[in-house]
Scaffold this motif. Structure first.
Motif, short mmCIF file in Angstrom:
data_model
loop_
_atom_site.label_atom_id
_atom_site.label_comp_id
_atom_site.label_asym_id
_atom_site.label_seq_id
_atom_site.Cartn_x
_atom_site.Cartn_y
_atom_site.Cartn_z
N ALA A 244 0.84 -1.24 0.14
CA ALA A 244 -0.14 -0.18 0.15
C ALA A 244 1.30 1.15 -0.17
O ALA A 244 2.09 1.03 0.33
N THR A 245 0.60 2.10 -0.59
CA THR A 245 1.28 3.61 -1.15
C THR A 245 1.00 4.36 0.67
O THR A 245 0.07 4.11 1.27
N GLU A 246 2.10 5.14 0.93
CA GLU A 246 2.04 5.23 2.20
C GLU A 246 1.99 6.98 2.24
O GLU A 246 3.35 7.51 1.23
N ASP A 247 1.31 7.74 2.34
CA ASP A 247 1.65 9.08 2.38
C ASP A 247 2.30 9.75 3.82
O ASP A 247 1.56 9.57 4.54
N ASP A 248 1.81 11.25 3.32
CA ASP A 248 2.50 12.10 4.07
C ASP A 248 1.68 12.45 4.79
O ASP A 248 0.57 12.57 5.42
N TRP A 249 2.18 12.98 6.75
CA TRP A 249 0.80 13.61 7.23
C TRP A 249 0.75 14.80 6.98
O TRP A 249 1.80 15.66 7.27
N TRP A 250 -0.36 15.23 8.12
CA TRP A 250 -0.20 16.99 8.45
C TRP A 250 -1.76 17.36 9.30
O TRP A 250 -2.14 15.97 9.57
N GLY A 266 -6.06 20.29 20.70
CA GLY A 266 -7.30 19.14 19.62
C GLY A 266 -6.47 19.50 18.02
O GLY A 266 -5.77 21.09 18.01
N ALA A 267 -6.61 19.48 17.88
CA ALA A 267 -6.06 18.77 15.68
C ALA A 267 -6.96 18.69 15.00
O ALA A 267 -7.85 17.84 15.22
N LEU A 268 -7.10 18.51 13.88
CA LEU A 268 -7.59 18.16 12.57
C LEU A 268 -6.89 17.11 11.64
O LEU A 268 -5.15 18.22 11.61
N VAL A 269 -6.65 16.24 12.08
CA VAL A 269 -6.19 15.70 11.14
C VAL A 269 -5.97 14.58 10.02
O VAL A 269 -7.15 14.78 9.37
N ASN A 270 -4.61 14.58 9.16
CA ASN A 270 -4.96 14.21 7.28
C ASN A 270 -3.68 12.90 7.26
O ASN A 270 -2.63 13.89 7.35
N LEU A 271 -4.23 11.37 7.81
CA LEU A 271 -2.77 11.23 7.62
C LEU A 271 -2.57 10.20 6.76
O LEU A 271 -2.00 9.41 5.83
N GLY A 272 -3.77 10.55 5.22
CA GLY A 272 -3.29 9.48 3.58
C GLY A 272 -4.01 8.84 4.21
O GLY A 272 -5.15 7.94 4.28
N ASP A 273 -3.72 8.34 2.53
CA ASP A 273 -3.65 6.83 2.71
C ASP A 273 -2.99 5.59 3.38
O ASP A 273 -2.13 5.35 3.26
N VAL A 274 -4.27 4.77 4.44
CA VAL A 274 -3.42 4.37 5.45
C VAL A 274 -3.78 2.90 5.36
O VAL A 274 -4.69 2.39 5.40
N ALA A 275 -3.01 1.64 5.13
CA ALA A 275 -3.14 0.17 4.28
C ALA A 275 -4.34 -0.20 3.54
O ALA A 275 -5.09 -0.48 3.60
N THR A 276 -4.08 0.39 2.34
CA THR A 276 -5.47 0.62 1.46
C THR A 276 -6.50 0.96 2.00
O THR A 276 -7.29 1.42 0.88
N LEU A 277 -6.75 1.85 2.71
CA LEU A 277 -7.98 2.76 3.20
C LEU A 277 -7.19 3.98 3.10
O LEU A 277 -6.85 4.59 3.53
#
Length: 291
Positions: A244-250, A266-277
């Protein structure tokens, strides 16, 4: 230590002001908060700052609970840190990733089901030179994080090479006084050598790459006043697994420091694609007590 016991300890410190009145002589909020890997920094990125308010010839410590809930995963972290003389930081963290009974479909067609993944992280950070407030070039620190999975079944099946690994990083942090609308601005840059997959939760190395790679990470935070900090972080990631592709986090974060003993993030997080999801986004909340 369980999350419940750690929460009880944090509340005990906060409820005993006479016992924790002297928690160090550094200026308000200069210890940062606790990252998901246990070291002082933001939520995702370690900073050059050392945790707690300990200055020269002082000891200090932190206890923290964090939780991130994205579309298909939940990450819970308990962490603790010790600061000696504002020179050396020692940290430990336990990460638990709830997979919601996700079934990993492997290349040969069969499925592998597991409810959660667990990882222990042991860290050390040393302040090399400078001061985040007063040095023209800011404060610079070097750190190491040894990460060890507690169950390698899933990671091994999807192509990870090892169940443990070591990240090494160098961070520089600088506070610019009255830089934006007369508000103080904190800037941090971190360079990390790593071979961790999804921070180590999916093992280390893989069929695409098994060597350490240099990843860049950055943070910027604006102090609205001494109690409120808003900002953003970005963390570059390696891509070691063909599975699976691994994306950058922000993330986009807000930190509230109502008392020298307490910090809430507190934060809004974006982990991109994780383990095909795909497109894993959600919320992050962290509670830190300092002593």
């Amino acid at each position: 230590m369980t999350a419940r016991r750690l929460m009880a300890l944090i509340l005990a410190f906060l409820a005993a002001p006479t016992a924790t009145a002297d928690i160090g002589s550094r200026i308000w909020a200069t210890g940062g908060v606790t990252t998901i890997e246990g070291s002082a920094g933001g939520g995702l990125v370690p900073w050059a700052l050392l945790g707690s308010y300990a200055s020269d010839e002082e000891w200090g410590g932190t206890l923290a609970l964090s939780r991130a809930e994205v579309d298909d995963y939940t990450l819970a972290v308990t962490g603790a840190g010790l600061n000696w003389n504002n020179r050396l930081e020692l940290t430990v963290a336990r990460q638990t990733l709830d997979l919601d009974s996700l079934v990993f479909t492997l290349k040969d067609g069969f499925g592998l089901e597991q409810d959660e993944l667990n990882q222990d992280i042991f860290g050390a950070k040393i302040r090399l030179v400078g001061d985040v407030l007063y040095s023209p070039s800011g404060q610079w620190s070097a750190g190491v994080q040894y990460k060890r999975q507690r169950d390698f079944t899933v990671s091994s099946a999807i192509g990870a090479r090892d169940d443990s690994g070591t990240d090494v990083y160098v961070s520089g942090s600088k506070l610019f006084f009255a830089a934006v609308m007369e508000r103080n601005l904190l800037v941090n840059l971190t360079a990390r050598a790593t071979r961790a997959n999804q921070g180590g939760l999916l093992g280390f190395g893989g069929d695409q790459n098994n060597s350490h790679e240099l990843m860049m990470e950055g943070s910027v935070g604006l102090f609205l006043n001494r109690q409120w900090l808003v900002g953003a972080e970005y963390r570059q990631k390696p891509d070691n697994l063909g599975f699976a592709t691994e994306d950058d986090w922000w993330d986009l974060f807000v930190a509230w420091v109502p008392d020298r003993r307490l910090a809430v993030t507190g934060a809004l997080v974006n982990l991109g694609d994780v383990a095909t999801l795909e497109d894993q986004q959600g919320l992050y909340l962290s509670l830190q007590g300092s002593f």
